[in-house]
Design an enzyme around this catalytic site. Structure first.
Site, PDB file in Angstrom:
ATOM      1  N   PRO A 199       0.798  -1.231   0.000  1.00 50.89           N
ATOM      2  CA  PRO A 199       0.000   0.000   0.000  1.00 50.89           C
ATOM      3  C   PRO A 199       0.833   1.285   0.000  1.00 50.89           C
ATOM      4  O   PRO A 199       0.344   2.325  -0.392  1.00 50.89           O
ATOM      5  CB  PRO A 199      -0.799  -0.096   1.309  1.00 50.89           C
ATOM      6  CG  PRO A 199      -0.002  -1.021   2.182  1.00 50.89           C
ATOM      7  CD  PRO A 199       0.658  -1.985   1.241  1.00 50.89           C
ATOM      8  N   ASN A 200       2.075   1.239   0.458  1.00 48.68           N
ATOM      9  CA  ASN A 200       2.842   2.474   0.635  1.00 48.68           C
ATOM     10  C   ASN A 200       3.877   2.731  -0.457  1.00 48.68           C
ATOM     11  O   ASN A 200       4.722   3.594  -0.306  1.00 48.68           O
ATOM     12  CB  ASN A 200       3.558   2.472   1.994  1.00 48.68           C
ATOM     13  CG  ASN A 200       2.577   2.430   3.140  1.00 48.68           C
ATOM     14  OD1 ASN A 200       2.625   1.566   3.991  1.00 48.68           O
ATOM     15  ND2 ASN A 200       1.647   3.375   3.136  1.00 48.68           N
ATOM     16  N   HIS A 418      17.577  16.842  -5.201  1.00 52.54           N
ATOM     17  CA  HIS A 418      16.995  16.662  -6.531  1.00 52.54           C
ATOM     18  C   HIS A 418      16.006  15.513  -6.489  1.00 52.54           C
ATOM     19  O   HIS A 418      16.401  14.353  -6.640  1.00 52.54           O
ATOM     20  CB  HIS A 418      18.078  16.326  -7.563  1.00 52.54           C
ATOM     21  CG  HIS A 418      18.998  17.460  -7.894  1.00 52.54           C
ATOM     22  ND1 HIS A 418      20.175  17.278  -8.578  1.00 52.54           N
ATOM     23  CD2 HIS A 418      18.917  18.787  -7.644  1.00 52.54           C
ATOM     24  CE1 HIS A 418      20.773  18.456  -8.740  1.00 52.54           C
ATOM     25  NE2 HIS A 418      20.031  19.381  -8.169  1.00 52.54           N
ATOM     26  N   HIS A 487      18.350   8.242  -3.210  1.00 52.84           N
ATOM     27  CA  HIS A 487      17.159   7.547  -2.715  1.00 52.84           C
ATOM     28  C   HIS A 487      16.460   6.886  -3.895  1.00 52.84           C
ATOM     29  O   HIS A 487      16.603   7.327  -5.033  1.00 52.84           O
ATOM     30  CB  HIS A 487      16.236   8.519  -1.980  1.00 52.84           C
ATOM     31  CG  HIS A 487      16.688   8.732  -0.568  1.00 52.84           C
ATOM     32  ND1 HIS A 487      15.841   8.623   0.514  1.00 52.84           N
ATOM     33  CD2 HIS A 487      17.919   8.990  -0.072  1.00 52.84           C
ATOM     34  CE1 HIS A 487      16.547   8.838   1.618  1.00 52.84           C
ATOM     35  NE2 HIS A 487      17.804   9.067   1.299  1.00 52.84           N
ATOM     36  N   GLU A 488      15.744   5.805  -3.593  1.00 51.59           N
ATOM     37  CA  GLU A 488      15.177   4.949  -4.655  1.00 51.59           C
ATOM     38  C   GLU A 488      16.281   4.631  -5.668  1.00 51.59           C
ATOM     39  O   GLU A 488      16.159   4.877  -6.870  1.00 51.59           O
ATOM     40  CB  GLU A 488      13.967   5.607  -5.346  1.00 51.59           C
ATOM     41  CG  GLU A 488      12.803   5.862  -4.405  1.00 51.59           C
ATOM     42  CD  GLU A 488      13.000   7.110  -3.542  1.00 51.59           C
ATOM     43  OE1 GLU A 488      13.501   8.113  -4.065  1.00 51.59           O
ATOM     44  OE2 GLU A 488      12.672   7.068  -2.344  1.00 51.59           O
ATOM     45  N   GLU A 506      19.699   5.089  -0.035  1.00 54.37           N
ATOM     46  CA  GLU A 506      18.606   4.485   0.722  1.00 54.37           C
ATOM     47  C   GLU A 506      18.601   2.998   0.334  1.00 54.37           C
ATOM     48  O   GLU A 506      19.450   2.258   0.808  1.00 54.37           O
ATOM     49  CB  GLU A 506      17.319   5.219   0.362  1.00 54.37           C
ATOM     50  CG  GLU A 506      16.140   4.891   1.236  1.00 54.37           C
ATOM     51  CD  GLU A 506      14.901   5.613   0.753  1.00 54.37           C
ATOM     52  OE1 GLU A 506      14.136   6.092   1.584  1.00 54.37           O
ATOM     53  OE2 GLU A 506      14.675   5.688  -0.474  1.00 54.37           O
ATOM     54  N   GLU A 512      11.683   6.915   7.224  1.00 58.74           N
ATOM     55  CA  GLU A 512      10.484   7.663   6.831  1.00 58.74           C
ATOM     56  C   GLU A 512       9.208   6.820   6.914  1.00 58.74           C
ATOM     57  O   GLU A 512       8.128   7.358   7.146  1.00 58.74           O
ATOM     58  CB  GLU A 512      10.659   8.252   5.431  1.00 58.74           C
ATOM     59  CG  GLU A 512      10.813   7.224   4.333  1.00 58.74           C
ATOM     60  CD  GLU A 512      11.402   7.812   3.045  1.00 58.74           C
ATOM     61  OE1 GLU A 512      12.331   8.634   3.146  1.00 58.74           O
ATOM     62  OE2 GLU A 512      10.932   7.434   1.967  1.00 58.74           O
TER      63      GLU A 512
HETATM   64  C1  NOJ Z   1      11.512   9.730  -0.947  1.00 61.46           C
HETATM   65  C2  NOJ Z   1      12.797   9.856  -0.205  1.00 61.46           C
HETATM   66  O1  NOJ Z   1      13.187   8.603   0.322  1.00 61.46           O
HETATM   67  C3  NOJ Z   1      12.598  10.880   0.892  1.00 61.46           C
HETATM   68  O2  NOJ Z   1      13.735  10.947   1.714  1.00 61.46           O
HETATM   69  C4  NOJ Z   1      12.260  12.211   0.273  1.00 61.46           C
HETATM   70  O3  NOJ Z   1      11.999  13.140   1.300  1.00 61.46           O
HETATM   71  C5  NOJ Z   1      11.009  12.089  -0.591  1.00 61.46           C
HETATM   72  N1  NOJ Z   1      11.163  11.012  -1.532  1.00 61.46           N
HETATM   73  C6  NOJ Z   1      10.733  13.359  -1.360  1.00 61.46           C
HETATM   74  O4  NOJ Z   1      11.744  13.563  -2.285  1.00 61.46           O
HETATM   75 CA    CA Z   2      12.329   6.330  -0.250  1.00 61.48          CA
END
Ligand code: NOJ
Ligand code: CA
Length: 720
Positions: A199-200, A418, A487-488, A506, A512
């Site tokens: 779901p997330n 970014h 991230h991602e 990440e 988060e």
């Molecule tokens: C996902 C990232 O993991 C998070 O750290 C970030 O704040 C948000 N995207 C928005 O860019």
């Molecule tokens: Ca993330």
């Protein structure tokens, strides 16, 4: 210091042997320098290459075949002959510009088996095994050759045949994201397909019953093994498909919806290393440097511009809903004067100055500011993505000149943000301008993000097209002397050795999720698993340091599922050269435990894993570079635990002031997470410290060399 070891190359002999239950097959073998791990390579009766791995004479990988399938050419599998074999040994010690330790021993024995097809195509390849004391890597290398020029790989059939129904710590083999919880099951009970439809997650694609790597296992005999890959360059990421009935795994490369092949290459090229870390003690997996050792040395030259740091962020306040990335709820406006601000924008000049003041006062080196450039109003909750972000146009309430000069004046570095929204082509178009802006304003760190399905449609985060994109970003950042936090991302594969600006990422379910996940957040076992799985790949931007554990009053339905003391311990346990100080300044202001975050190092001379079991607990001690101070972190899952720590890692003959930040006697991750106490004592290398970890708890200790004559309680800046 490069030295070849003639003794080893003579003792690593070529020979024939009988495999139990098989016919006689000619095999070549290579063993680790300590002789414990042996890889054997041989041809099956049908001429297919296969291998086995043994540890202290016991099989770890049973006979497993290797091969490739192509779009426009017959498979490369059977009908091979060996045209040559070579063995060499290598040993060097190299220096990490930053890292878990300064000096890395890189000693291995290497076997190259040269193969050729007996048929008309006569395709040639080298199968290379590098065997270290802590595991091995193997890869195929294809020379330039007449019948193999452009190569369109539809599948790499690398098999891993296990020797039992091991316990496995796994996440589903998602082509698009690693942000899943771990499952702990026997191998035969892995069912990744049940993990679909999370779901997330803004993106997820789990096509078959496979796992992502690193995936770690424990055998009935107590051996720990972890599978991953090293040096992933111009190739797609790996997942491991589960054949539960036969206790086997097969590489299932991440594909693309835009092509019928998964990888496009041209000879000469090599595949990434397929890696297997092997350890009797779980903690040795964490101490292993196999990933970086299997990568090429630093290509960037002088990297003295790279500086590890702790950083705060206008960030957590968005995740807990106190403020927002966007500036307005309006979407249709001609000019920014017309747009009605909603009053919740986080990245304002004023707020940035408030964080800069706080960081400067407390010696936190840097600040990340998310949501300062326009476009978020079109993205959050909407699906406009292409051409939305330009990474250079500030919102009307953010004065970029003023904020950057203020930060400079206060000696605080800024971390650029970014968020590409996975509109990757847009980002590529903007990159030159965006990085020129960073250079102009003196930014030396960037956090990138890729939330959502990739545009161009059909690509996945972990496929070859994206692997190449992430590399272009690293190279662009290096040109501008910028460290990257992705991230991602694509998973780390040790490339930080070659590109030392590849700082952290990440690539897991980060902190988060505790702020907003609808499934209860990350359970107490999460990080005791992560330390032995995801962390084997490389540094993690987990974003520790939340003190307001219940997120009161912002998120009544969410919380962090650890004690406060565990949040401190994470600065040592979860390694990152950019370590976030994630909570809001007001939650640190005047808090005695904040002293640990101010003191703790981020760059290490050496690291030792003192104890640990996967998914249960782990204790790591690290010596800070240049100061000789040591820091220790210990974390546990939902079980309380008593641990005796012998401080024999400390320098003999020196007295240290130990400050212990421990769970309170009544602490509990859910019932009483913020209960902690601080104790100080003088210790030396022969001391013992008794730790009591609460359920979901932890402990953090700083050890600072005590000048002669100092006694308890007189240490400058001590919090007691
Ligand atoms: C996902 C990232 O993991 C998070 O750290 C970030 O704040 C948000 N995207 C928005 O860019
Ligand atoms: Ca993330």
């Amino acid at each position: 210091m490069n030295k070849m070891n003639p003794f080893l190359s003579v003792t690593a002999l070529l020979f024939c042997f009988f495999l139990a239950g098989c016919q006689t097959e000619e095999a070549v073998q290579v063993s680790s320098p300590d002789g414990n791990i042996t890889a054997r390579v041989f041809l099956m009766d049908n001429g297919q290459a296969a291998y086995t791995v043994h540890h202290k004479g016991e099989p770890v990988i049973d006979k497993s075949t290797l091969g490739f399938e192509f779009l426009d050419a017959p498979p490369l599998a059977t009908g091979l002959e060996v045209t040559g074999t070579a063995i060499r040994s290598f040993s060097e010690t190299w220096e990490m510009p930053w890292g878990e330790q300064r000096w890395v021993d890189n000693t291995y024995n290497e076997l190259t088996v040269s193969l050729r097809e007996t048929g008309d195509l006569a395709r040639e390849s080298d199968l290379i095994f590098r065997v270290y004391d802590d595991g091995l890597g193997f890869r195929f290398s294809f020379p330039d050759q007449e019948h193999m020029q452009e190569v369109l790989i539809t599948e790499e059939n690398t098999w891993f045949n296990l020797t039992g129904d091991h316990m496995v710590w796994w996440t589903p083999g998602d082509w698009d994201i690693y942000e899943h919880l771990y499952s702990t099951t026997p191998f035969t009970e892995i069912n990744a397909l049940e993990k679909r439809d999370h779901p997330n997650l803004a993106q997820t694609y789990i096509p078959v019953n496979a796992v992502n790597t690193p995936v770690t296992m424990k055998t009935d005999g107590g051996l720990h093994i972890s599978f991953h890959e090293a040096a992933l360059i111009d190739y797609s990421g790996i997942t491991l498909e589960i054949d539960a009935d036969n206790l086997k795994m097969r590489s299932n490369l991440v594909g693309t919806g835009r092509e019928e092949y998964k990888v496009i290459q041209e000879t000469p090229f090599s595949t990434p290393w397929r890696t297997i870390q092997i350890a009797e003690r779980a903690g040795d997996l964490i101490e292993s440097r196999l990933m970086v050792n299997l990568n090429e040395p630093n290509k960037l030259g002088d990297v003295s511009w790279l500086e590890p740091c702790k950083y705060m962020g206008i960030w957590w306040e968005m995740h807990i809903g106190k403020s927002s990335w966007d500036y307005t709820d309006d979407r249709d406006f001609e000019s920014w004067e017309e747009a009605e601000p909603h009053g919740r924008h986080g990245a304002t000049t004023e707020n940035a100055e408030y964080y800069i003041d706080f960081a400067a006062e407390h010696g936190i080196e840097a600040l990340l500011i998310e949501g300062w450039y326009t476009g978020w109003e079109h993205w959050i909750g909407h699906e406009d993505r292409e051409g939305i972000f330009d990474f250079v146009t500030p919102y009307p309430d953010f004065d970029l000149d003023k904020v950057t000069s203020y930060a400079k004046e206060k000696g605080v570095r800024l971390v650029m943000h970014h968020e590409t929204s996975a509109a990757v082509t847009t980002y590529e178009e903007q990159m030159d301008t965006a990085y020129a802006l960073m250079e102009h304003y003196g930014y030396d760190m960037v956090k990138t993000g890729y939330v959502g399905t990739i545009i161009p449609v059909g690509e996945y985060h972990h496929g070859q097209w994206m692997v190449n994109h992430y590399m272009r970003v690293l190279e662009k950042a290096a040109e501008h002397q910028v460290m990257v936090n992705i991230h991602e991302p694509i998973m780390a594969t040790g490339l930080r050795r070659t590109y030392p600006n590849d700082a952290t990422r990440e690539g897991l379910r980060g902190q988060e999720f505790n702020a907003w996940a609808t499934d209860g957040g990350n359970p107490p076992e999460h990080l005791p698993i992560v330390a032995f799985t995801r962390m084997l790949a490389g540094p993690i931007d987990y974003t520790p340091g939340i003190f307001n554990i219940k997120l009161d009053p912002y998120q009544p339905d969410n919380q962090v599922n650890t004690t406060l003391a565990q949040q401190l311990a994470l600065y040592v346990v979860i390694y990152s050269p950019m370590q976030m100080v994630a909570d809001l300044p007001q939650h640190y202001e005047g808090h005695p435990a904040f002293q640990f975050i101010k003191d703790v190092g981020v760059d290490w001379e050496q690291s030792q894993v003192l104890n640990g079991e996967i998914g249960e607990y782990v204790t790591i001690a690290r010596e800070e570079r240049d100061t000789g101070n040591w820091f220790l972190g210990s974390i546990t899952n939902e079980d309380a635990r008593q641990l005796i720590i012998r401080t024999d890692f400390l320098e003999p003959g020196e007295a240290y002031q130990a400050t212990i930040y421990a769970d309170g006697a009544d602490a509990h991750w859910d019932d009483n997470p913020e209960s902690y106490h601080i104790e100080s004592m003088t210790v030396d290398h022969s001391s013992e410290i008794h730790l009591e970890l609460a359920p979901g708890g932890g402990a953090a200790i700083s050890f600072r060399e005590q000048p002669p004559g100092q006694t308890r309680g007189l240490w400058p800046g001590a919090p007691w």
